[in-house]
Design a protein around this motif. Sequence first.
Motif, PDB file in Angstrom:
ATOM      1  N   UNK A 178       0.419   8.788  -6.599  1.00  0.00           N
ATOM      2  CA  UNK A 178       0.757  10.119  -7.105  1.00  0.00           C
ATOM      3  C   UNK A 178       1.371  10.079  -8.506  1.00  0.00           C
ATOM      4  N   UNK A 186       0.832  -1.195   0.000  1.00  0.00           N
ATOM      5  CA  UNK A 186       0.000   0.000   0.000  1.00  0.00           C
ATOM      6  C   UNK A 186       0.870   1.249   0.000  1.00  0.00           C
ATOM      7  N   UNK A 187       2.180   1.064  -0.111  1.00  0.00           N
ATOM      8  CA  UNK A 187       3.071   2.220  -0.220  1.00  0.00           C
ATOM      9  C   UNK A 187       2.968   2.787  -1.634  1.00  0.00           C
ATOM     10  N   UNK A 188       2.883   4.092  -1.741  1.00  0.00           N
ATOM     11  CA  UNK A 188       2.745   4.697  -3.064  1.00  0.00           C
ATOM     12  C   UNK A 188       3.830   5.737  -3.329  1.00  0.00           C
ATOM     13  N   UNK A 189       4.715   5.888  -2.363  1.00  0.00           N
ATOM     14  CA  UNK A 189       5.826   6.833  -2.469  1.00  0.00           C
ATOM     15  C   UNK A 189       6.722   6.469  -3.654  1.00  0.00           C
ATOM     16  N   UNK A 190       7.340   7.473  -4.251  1.00  0.00           N
ATOM     17  CA  UNK A 190       8.281   7.277  -5.363  1.00  0.00           C
ATOM     18  C   UNK A 190       9.324   6.192  -5.104  1.00  0.00           C
ATOM     19  N   UNK A 205      -5.852  -1.863  -1.840  1.00  0.00           N
ATOM     20  CA  UNK A 205      -6.797  -0.941  -1.194  1.00  0.00           C
ATOM     21  C   UNK A 205      -7.213   0.196  -2.127  1.00  0.00           C
ATOM     22  N   UNK A 244      -5.549   2.408  -3.434  1.00  0.00           N
ATOM     23  CA  UNK A 244      -4.920   3.672  -3.046  1.00  0.00           C
ATOM     24  C   UNK A 244      -4.535   4.517  -4.240  1.00  0.00           C
ATOM     25  N   UNK A 245      -4.691   5.801  -4.073  1.00  0.00           N
ATOM     26  CA  UNK A 245      -4.301   6.751  -5.092  1.00  0.00           C
ATOM     27  C   UNK A 245      -2.784   6.781  -5.232  1.00  0.00           C
TER      28      UNK A 245
END
Lengths: 273, 179, 109
Positions: C75, C48-52, C70, C72-73
């Motif tokens: 970026x 669920x991590x979306x960081x670069x 999930x 998740x959006x």
Amino acid sequence: MQEEETHIIEIEKIKDSLQAQIITGNNIPNKFITGVYASDLMSDVLAYGKSGSILLTGLNSQQVAISAYMAEFKAIVLLRGKIPNDDIKKFAEGKNIIVLSTQADMYEACVKIANIKGEVPVIKEVEKPVSKAKNITEHSFKIDGQDFASAGMVSTQIKAILKSIGYDSKLIRRIAISTYEAEMNVVMHAKKADVVLKASDEMIKVSIKDEGKGIKNIELAMKEGYTTATEEQRALGFGAGMGLPNIKKNSDKLNIESEVNKGTLIKIYFFVR
Amino acid sequence: MQDESCKHLWKITNIKPCFIINEFCYKCKKNTTYFSLEERPPIERYQEGEHFWNTLGYDQSIRFDLQCKKCGKLVKMEELAGLMMCTGCEDNCKVYSLMKELEKERTWVYVAFGFLPFDETKQLDKEQISVLEDYFNQRRKSSTSKIKIVSGDLIENFSLCYGNIIKDVDMLSSKPPEN
Amino acid sequence: MKLKELIDKFELKALTNIEDTHIKGVYLSDMLSDVMSRAESGSLWMTIQTHKNIVSVANLIDLSAIIITNGKNVPDGTIELANRFYVNILSSPLPTYELAIKLVEAGVK
Ligand SMILES: [Zn+2]
Ligand SMILES: [Zn+2]
């Protein structure tokens, strides 16, 4: 509302299939769980975890036990042989959370739990009659910034008070999660804060007044996944305001006033229905 | 047995979770990083000689060493603070120039950097860098691309670099992950 | 199983350009240091991590794809970086556990 499917699995079976050892909660009766949630990010656990579940995580920290309590998880499985320290054990024991430890990694644990056969009959939880506080009760607390050792303790106390008054458990969960998010914000970004809990038979209000960097742009901070420009700025406290989307999601009304370099006043309201 | 003729096959070993702590002295403006193996990040203000250290931030990370599966040779990675993927920055950045060159053949450049301040702490030596590079390339068995690891020395001003550092941000917080 | 097959079968949404590849295992974790030190090359990584940062790790280990769970959006910065480094990112509305057990049932290992 759509009926959600609940799977009930006995913890004993999870323990056997994962070849896990029980660290705390051996003497808790009716050891079963109603859902499984796998995550290492506690923000995620607070936002999406369902009460009564078991948490599978590779993160071994006090925040795991506190988050599990806030989100009303019944049990935690620490993956890859992680053993909790005494603080975590004590907290979990006090809150009747079962903690297991296994060598399995997250995928292996999911696979093994998914393969557990034979569901036990659904035990319907008896809805407790809601006895509301007749008079307004008020409690105040203090949070110290950077005090990671006690992070989460104020929301833990608030949860215990609301439980003893007898509010609906779903309402308590929403309050506990919101308060915890707000408390973590203070610990990470502010110098200190005063917290006031007011509970009546109509409304519960939690206000958190901190001394700190303040929030520059509240509108922006309310957006999920809000970020500040650089790592350096974040380190200097401009990341304050994170967690607000989750507070908003869990509360009935949210009011924020902030002044940069002074502090922030957050008022969170919950209606008792 | 350490065999000089061994074509080493590396595996990761001695993995320890830790925090990487960033401190700043308000007096001399010195910026330091170090690993802490404590269970909680030590966040404090303290005086050390003429320095007044303040914690700027911390992230979760790991420490590890590499060992040859065949001959047992152990290469310690104590000086490694982290890996940064070059994503391109100023035209005069040496890492970026190298990246532009290697990108054509799908070789990706990562910078292995040591602790701050770079001019006062021991950085990784040539052997460590090449072992690290071999390890990741051996692990990417069937891959059509490659990894090139370079030393942090190539970067003149770290704080101006746009690279992407591999670390766990905000793991202990309850806030949404940084985007 | 091939990645494109997986996308169809589990109704995953492709957030980046997709380079088809063989999936060689599944790895679940939200800790990057964990993935860096333990995940096998070619694995499918669910997080669920979306960081670069997820792009740097997936590229380093050469994972077959990242599935963001999930719903998740993610970026734009992460997507842009992933496209540039040929990292496949997919998305599923299901939580990690729910998607993982679907993969198990379908025999993805
Ligand atoms: Zn060797
Ligand atoms: Zn650069």
